[in-house]
Structure formats: structure tokens, C-alpha cells
Design an enzyme around this catalytic site. Structure first.
Site, PDB file in Angstrom:
ATOM      1  CG  HIS A 151      -0.156   0.187   2.797  1.00 55.23           C
ATOM      2  ND1 HIS A 151      -0.702   0.195   3.722  1.00 55.23           N
ATOM      3  CD2 HIS A 151       0.966  -0.514   2.674  1.00 55.23           C
ATOM      4  CE1 HIS A 151      -0.428   0.258   5.189  1.00 55.23           C
ATOM      5  NE2 HIS A 151       1.122  -0.117   4.204  1.00 55.23           N
ATOM      6  CG  HIS A 152       4.496   2.267   2.121  1.00 59.10           C
ATOM      7  ND1 HIS A 152       3.065   2.932   2.756  1.00 59.10           N
ATOM      8  CD2 HIS A 152       4.222   0.717   3.140  1.00 59.10           C
ATOM      9  CE1 HIS A 152       2.903   2.631   4.317  1.00 59.10           C
ATOM     10  NE2 HIS A 152       3.768   1.728   4.025  1.00 59.10           N
ATOM     11  CB  CYS A 153       3.636   0.553  -4.532  1.00 62.85           C
ATOM     12  SG  CYS A 153       4.551   0.953  -6.181  1.00 62.85           S
ATOM     13  CD  GLN A 193      -0.805   8.779   4.692  1.00 61.46           C
ATOM     14  OE1 GLN A 193       0.065   9.631   5.762  1.00 61.46           O
ATOM     15  NE2 GLN A 193      -1.567   9.678   4.242  1.00 61.46           N
ATOM     16  CG  ASN A 195       2.308   6.142   1.302  1.00 67.17           C
ATOM     17  OD1 ASN A 195       2.058   5.636   1.559  1.00 67.17           O
ATOM     18  ND2 ASN A 195       3.147   6.854   0.774  1.00 67.17           N
TER      19      ASN A 195
END
Length: 355
Positions: A151-153, A193, A195
């Protein structure tokens, strides 16, 4: 017309909609131990489920690697090229990018073919697994990718051990290929988070994002926060009672606010107390109860759900994930039946939801 892909296949109804491949696991001369992530946790989850007789190798769906064409549905060609061989004088620029994303500096000095095979191919296979699980979730009512949750990509950048935007890809594939799927809700309960998917869906009203995370840790992406429709920022050291109360209230609030065609549930276990990166203090039983809350809500609202396992940086997280899936099965929240057969199951689950 959507491109041709090997990821959207049909599987026999005898298979569990649980997606995995032994290729998920990352091993390269022990260097993976330089990052706190357990790079073999996905295989350990599967082994625990086999030991408990829930699954066999033949009863689950074997993930396939996402191709470059698949990845280009979301990623820019420039970003993908930066992950490939690009020799500049005495060092390889692409290895610098991969080393930064995986947070393992020695990767910088690895030969390109080695990093492709040992690092990026496992991540591409997990990404393919998430895309495959999206289709299965629509068909069966639920699906679990034992890996994924990067979920950070986002489409043009990676980070935090996330090289491919599998959540965004799964949603875009569904929107493009499955008739009647035009809205999605992301419930992100990893300690960090999310992001990446937030940046990808910043101006896309079809995607509702709920994110519950420790506000004191990586990535602190203020721009991405603008995409969150239901933001729950936690303090360092938050424990079970407060955490579960907030999850229960906000999951129900999110699903009441918008009725989506699918839920993508990012079920990170880095909320576990003692996690070196998560900074929260949730017990193993609290994680199991959290997953139960989300799956009960999905069934109660009759929304298909796709679960990915995301972060979790302790050796014991594999056992907790397996125990959570066993609990979901015990409660009738996951089984082999598909939605067309299992409408009566909604009633069964709802009847037990207040117990």
C-alpha cells in the site's frame, strides 16, 4: 479493449479462493534478514493451514506473476524501466531504486538478474495474486491473497518494501473487466498510512478509502491524506479496547456511508505489540477479532471482500494470520461455497453477528 492477461482465469469451485505461490517467499543469501520483514511469512501461513487440515496444495489457487502489460494498467513505463537494468558507469541505477524500495542497502551491489529473480519476481507474483483474488472475490463472495498489500506503492513510485501497486491494480482490473463492478471501498488497517493507493485514487470518486494508522510513523504523507474519506489516526501504543472500538465503529460507518461493489481489506499484522515498525500494542487475539469484525461487516452488507496480508514484522505474525483465517472458517465467514450457492450463508452469519 483491455489487454490480454493470464491472471483472469477460471478455477474449479472445489478450490478455496485462497491465492498463494511458493514464489512469494524472498531469500537471497540471507540479505533479506537485514530488513525486519519476515520474507518467508507467506509460506509459513500456508504450512500452518495445511497442518490444521484446512487446505492442501491442490485446494488453493496458485498465483501467477504479473506481466509488464498487467503492471502498465497502473504503473508508468518510466517507473517500471527504473526497476530494470540501466547501467550508468560503475553502478546500476535501477538497483539503487530497488535497494531504496526494499530498504536493504546491499541490494545496490547485487547483479541485475539476481535482484530481478530473487526480489522483484516474488513481488510481481504477489501482485498477480492480488489481481487474481479480486476476480475470485466477486465470483465467490470472498478471497484472500496470502501475500500482497503493497500500500505504499503508487503508479509512479515505490517505497516501504512496496514495489508494485497491487491494490490499485486489482481495483483497476475489476473496473475494466467485470461488468457491474464500478465502485470499491478500501479498508486499510495496516499500522502505516496507505499512501500509495491514496495517491492513485486521489481524484477518483469511485473509490472510498478508510485508513486507520499510527500517526507518528512512516510515511506521514500529508498530500495522500487528502484522499482518505474516513481517517482514523491512532496514538503510539494504542491497545485492544480502544482500537477494536474504533475499528468496529468506523468500518460500519464506512459501509453505511457508501455501498461499494467490493471491499479491499488491507489486513496488516504490524499492529501487533512489539512490532519494531508499527508502534501499536494490539494482542494476537485483538488481530483475530479485528479480522472477524471486517468480515462480519462485509457479509452483513452483502459486499464481496478481498483480503491481503500486508505488513507484519515479527516471526509470530504468520501464526496469527493462520489462526485468524481458521477462526473465520470456524465462524462460517469463509468457506468453499460461492455467492450464488451460499445466499443462505448470509443469514447464518448475520444470526451470529451479535453473539
Amino acid at each position: 479493449m483491455p489487454h490480454r492477461t493470464e491472471l483472469y482465469q477460471n478455477f474449479p469451485p472445489t478450490c478455496w479462493p485462497i491465492v498463494y505461490s511458493p514464489d512469494y517467499n524472498i531469500t537471497f543469501m540471507g540479505l533479506e534478514k537485514l530488513h525486519p520483514f519476515d520474507a518467508g511469512k507467506w509460506g509459513k501461513v500456508i504450512n500452518f493451514l495445511k497442518e490444521e487440515k484446512l487446505i492442501t496444495d491442490d485446494s488453493i489457487v496458485r498465483a501467477q506473476e504479473a506481466s509488464e502489460e498487467d503492471l502498465l494498467v497502473v504503473h508508468t513505463r518510466q517507473y517500471l524501466n527504473r526497476l530494470k537494468k540501466h547501467i550508468l558507469e560503475s553502478f546500476e541505477e535501477w538497483s539503487f531504486v530497488v535497494a531504496t524500495i526494499t530498504e536493504i542497502p546491499p541490494v545496490l551491489f547485487m547483479p541485475n538478474f539476481f535482484v530481478q529473480r530473487k526480489v522483484l519476481r516474488p513481488l510481481r507474483t504477489q501482485t498477480g495474486g492480488t489481481i487474481m483474488a479480486g476476480k475470485l472475490a466477486i465470483e465467490r463472495g470472498w478471497a484472500i491473497n496470502v501475500g500482497g498489500g503493497f500500500h505504499h506503492c503508487s503508479g509512479d513510485r515505490g517505497g516501504g518494501f512496496c514495489a508494485y501497486a497491487d491494490i490499485t491494480l486489482a481495483i483497476k482490473f475489476l473496473f475494466e473487466r467485470i461488468e457491474g463492478v464500478s465502485t470499491a471501498t478500501i479498508i486499510d488497517l495496516d499500522a502505516h498510512q496507505g499512501n500509495g493507493h491514496e495517491r492513485d485514487f486521489m481524484d477518483d470518486k469511485r473509490v472510498y478509502i478508510m485508513d486507520v494508522y499510527n500517526s507518528s510513523i512512516y510515511p506521514g504523507d500529508g498530500f495522500a491524506k487528502r484522499a482518505i474519506r474516513r481517517k482514523v489516526e491512532l496514538n503510539w501504543g494504542t491497545e485492544d479496547e480502544e482500537y477494536l472500538q474504533k475499528v468496529r465503529m468506523h468500518v460500519e460507518g464506512a459501509l453505511n456511508e457508501v455501498k461499494s461493489d467490493i471491499i479491499i481489506y488491507n489486513a496488516g499484522t504490524d499492529i501487533l505489540y512489539g512490532d519494531p515498525l508499527g508502534g501499536l500494542a494490539i494482542s494476537p487475539q485483538g488481530i483475530i477479532e479485528r479480522d472477524e469484525i471486517v468480515f462480519r461487516a462485509a457479509w452483513r452488507h452483502r459486499i464481496p471482500i478481498l483480503m491481503v496480508t500486508s505488513g507484519g514484522y515479527q516471526k509470530r505474525t504468520a501464526r496469527i494470520i493462520a489462526d485468524s483465517l481458521l477462526n473465520l472458517h470456524h465462524l462460517g465467514l469463509i468457506d468453499k461455497k460461492d455467492l450464488a450457492i451460499g445466499e443462505a450463508r448470509f443469514t447464518k452469519v448475520e444470526a451470529g453477528s451479535e453473539q
